[in-house]
Design an enzyme around this catalytic site. Structure first.
Site, PDB file in Angstrom:
ATOM      1  N   ASN A 196       0.277  -1.191  -0.024  1.00 33.53           N
ATOM      2  CA  ASN A 196       0.140  -0.334  -0.067  1.00 33.53           C
ATOM      3  C   ASN A 196       0.719   1.204   0.413  1.00 33.53           C
ATOM      4  OD1 ASN A 196      -1.777   2.142   0.496  1.00 33.53           O
ATOM      5  ND2 ASN A 196      -2.349   0.815   2.493  1.00 33.53           N
TER       6      ASN A 196
ATOM      7  N   LYS B 198       0.394   4.286  -0.409  1.00 31.86           N
ATOM      8  CA  LYS B 198      -0.458   5.678   0.811  1.00 31.86           C
ATOM      9  C   LYS B 198      -0.210   6.514  -0.731  1.00 31.86           C
ATOM     10  CE  LYS B 198      -0.521   2.977   5.013  1.00 31.86           C
ATOM     11  NZ  LYS B 198      -0.477   3.845   6.045  1.00 31.86           N
TER      12      LYS B 198
ATOM     13  N   HIS C  80      -9.661   0.993   4.918  1.00 28.97           N
ATOM     14  CA  HIS C  80      -8.701   1.416   5.503  1.00 28.97           C
ATOM     15  C   HIS C  80      -8.879   2.098   5.770  1.00 28.97           C
ATOM     16  CE1 HIS C  80      -3.846   2.851   5.914  1.00 28.97           C
ATOM     17  NE2 HIS C  80      -3.622   1.821   6.175  1.00 28.97           N
TER      18      HIS C  80
ATOM     19  N   GLU D 127      -7.034   4.591   7.804  1.00 32.89           N
ATOM     20  CA  GLU D 127      -6.823   6.197   7.590  1.00 32.89           C
ATOM     21  C   GLU D 127      -7.707   7.087   6.752  1.00 32.89           C
ATOM     22  OE1 GLU D 127      -3.423   6.147   5.679  1.00 32.89           O
ATOM     23  OE2 GLU D 127      -1.942   5.144   7.676  1.00 32.89           O
TER      24      GLU D 127
ATOM     25  N   GLU E 197      -5.679  -4.877  10.324  1.00 29.92           N
ATOM     26  CA  GLU E 197      -4.904  -4.241  10.517  1.00 29.92           C
ATOM     27  C   GLU E 197      -5.242  -3.165  12.107  1.00 29.92           C
ATOM     28  OE1 GLU E 197      -3.081  -2.821   6.682  1.00 29.92           O
ATOM     29  OE2 GLU E 197      -4.469  -1.431   6.671  1.00 29.92           O
TER      30      GLU E 197
ATOM     31  N   GLY F  30       1.777   2.504  10.863  1.00 32.84           N
ATOM     32  CA  GLY F  30       2.785   2.810  10.299  1.00 32.84           C
ATOM     33  C   GLY F  30       3.802   4.001  12.006  1.00 32.84           C
TER      34      GLY F  30
ATOM     35  N   SER G 138       2.892  -2.260  10.501  1.00 33.26           N
ATOM     36  CA  SER G 138       4.717  -2.599  10.806  1.00 33.26           C
ATOM     37  C   SER G 138       5.072  -3.784  10.620  1.00 33.26           C
ATOM     38  CB  SER G 138       4.777  -2.168  12.016  1.00 33.26           C
ATOM     39  OG  SER G 138       4.374  -0.894  12.680  1.00 33.26           O
TER      40      SER G 138
HETATM   41  P1  PGA Z   1       2.200  -0.083   8.025  1.00 35.21           P
HETATM   42  O1  PGA Z   1       1.159   0.725   6.735  1.00 35.21           O
HETATM   43  O2  PGA Z   1       2.935  -1.854   7.149  1.00 35.21           O
HETATM   44  O3  PGA Z   1       3.525   0.947   7.135  1.00 35.21           O
HETATM   45  O4  PGA Z   1       1.986  -0.382   9.236  1.00 35.21           O
HETATM   46  C1  PGA Z   1       0.364  -0.196   7.265  1.00 35.21           C
HETATM   47  C2  PGA Z   1      -0.889  -0.550   6.725  1.00 35.21           C
HETATM   48  O5  PGA Z   1      -1.204   0.828   6.172  1.00 35.21           O
HETATM   49  O6  PGA Z   1      -1.575  -0.996   4.852  1.00 35.21           O
END
Ligand code: PGA
Length: 254
Positions: free
Chosen positions: A9, A11, A98, A100, A170, A176, A216
């Site tokens: 992803n 982003k 997601h 976010e 997630e 993140g 992460s």
């Molecule tokens: P990350 O993000 O691996 O940077 O923690 C995962 C995601 O948001 O899909």
């Protein structure tokens, strides 16, 4: 056997040329190093999608996807992108729900149910994300949150439609942050998700649903996470922006 998937992803990162060069590194490494027992999916910003889909032609086990799609088929929705448009450039997947998007764009389970319907109608495979916040975990509500995200977001689907989904667990507190769920914590939720699917549909559907872990995930922790019986791959944010790291995660399934 259910499909093992490692999805990146990106982003809102990488301009057009940066995205193309990263993808070119990824597909070259995939060709040289991966056995193809796994599917790699790159979910890029819209601007890259058409070019990446062209580059991925001829790679059976590499696909591209979007990170969002609108719930309507078309219309006066300035700035939005429809599932049909995404499909038309050669994408196969779309991330929906997601955290976010839930957090910054107010996407509710109800809205996500509509987005899922529209994506499926246009032959896109949703990677449907669910997960609890830190506050919810600390209040011991994580199972209830997962249960309602599934019930309200995707359990309205008929069995044959549900079977096209990929689910991604997630935990919001792991995204993140550099804090990963332990393999036990992740496995516990993945097993719970599979149990919920079996209760709603049947064991066969539950056993063939790919459930990804995200948050992460990196080349160091992926082997232990992916060794869990109910973890079928990962949704990778930060580490998908480095070809070496992403491919090392993909190679856990070699
Ligand atoms: P990350 O993000 O691996 O940077 O923690 C995962 C995601 O948001 O899909």
């Amino acid at each position: 056997m259910r499909k093992k998937i490692v999805a990146g992803n990106w982003k809102m990162n990488l301009d057009y040329n940066e995205g193309l060069s990263l993808f070119s590194e990824i597909i070259n490494m995939f060709k040289d190093e991966a056995t193809g027992k796994q599917q790699a999916v790159i979910c890029s910003p819209f601007i890259h999608l058409h070019s990446l889909a062209q580059m991925a032609r001829g790679y059976n086990n590499v696909a591209v996807g979007a990170q969002n799609a609108h719930q309507a088929e078309s219309g006066a929705y300035t700035g939005e992108t429809s599932a049909k448009m995404i499909k038309s450039v050669g994408a196969a997947y779309v991330i929906l729900g997601h955290s976010e998007r839930r957090q910054y764009f107010g996407e509710s389970n109800e809205l996500l149910a509509k987005k899922t319907d529209t994506a499926l109608k246009n032959d896109l495979k949703p990677i449907f994300c669910i997960g609890e916040t830190l506050q919810e975990r600390e209040a011991n509500q994580h199972f209830d949150i997962i249960k309602s995200q599934l019930a309200e977001g995707v359990f309205h689907l008929a069995e044959t439609e549900f079977a096209k989904l990929v689910i991604a667990y997630e935990p919001v507190w792991a995204i993140g942050t550099g804090v990963t769920a332990s393999s036990e914590q992740a496995q516990e939720i993945h097993a719970f998700i599979r149990k919920e699917i079996a209760a709603k549909y049947n064991q066969q559907v539950a056993d063939s649903t790919t459930i990804l872990y995200g948050g992460s995930c990196n080349p160091k922790n992926a082997p232990e996470l992916f060794a869990q019986p109910d973890i079928d791959g990962g949704l990778i944010g930060g580490a998908s922006l480095k070809s070496r790291d992403f491919i090392d995660i993909v190679k856990v399934f070699n």
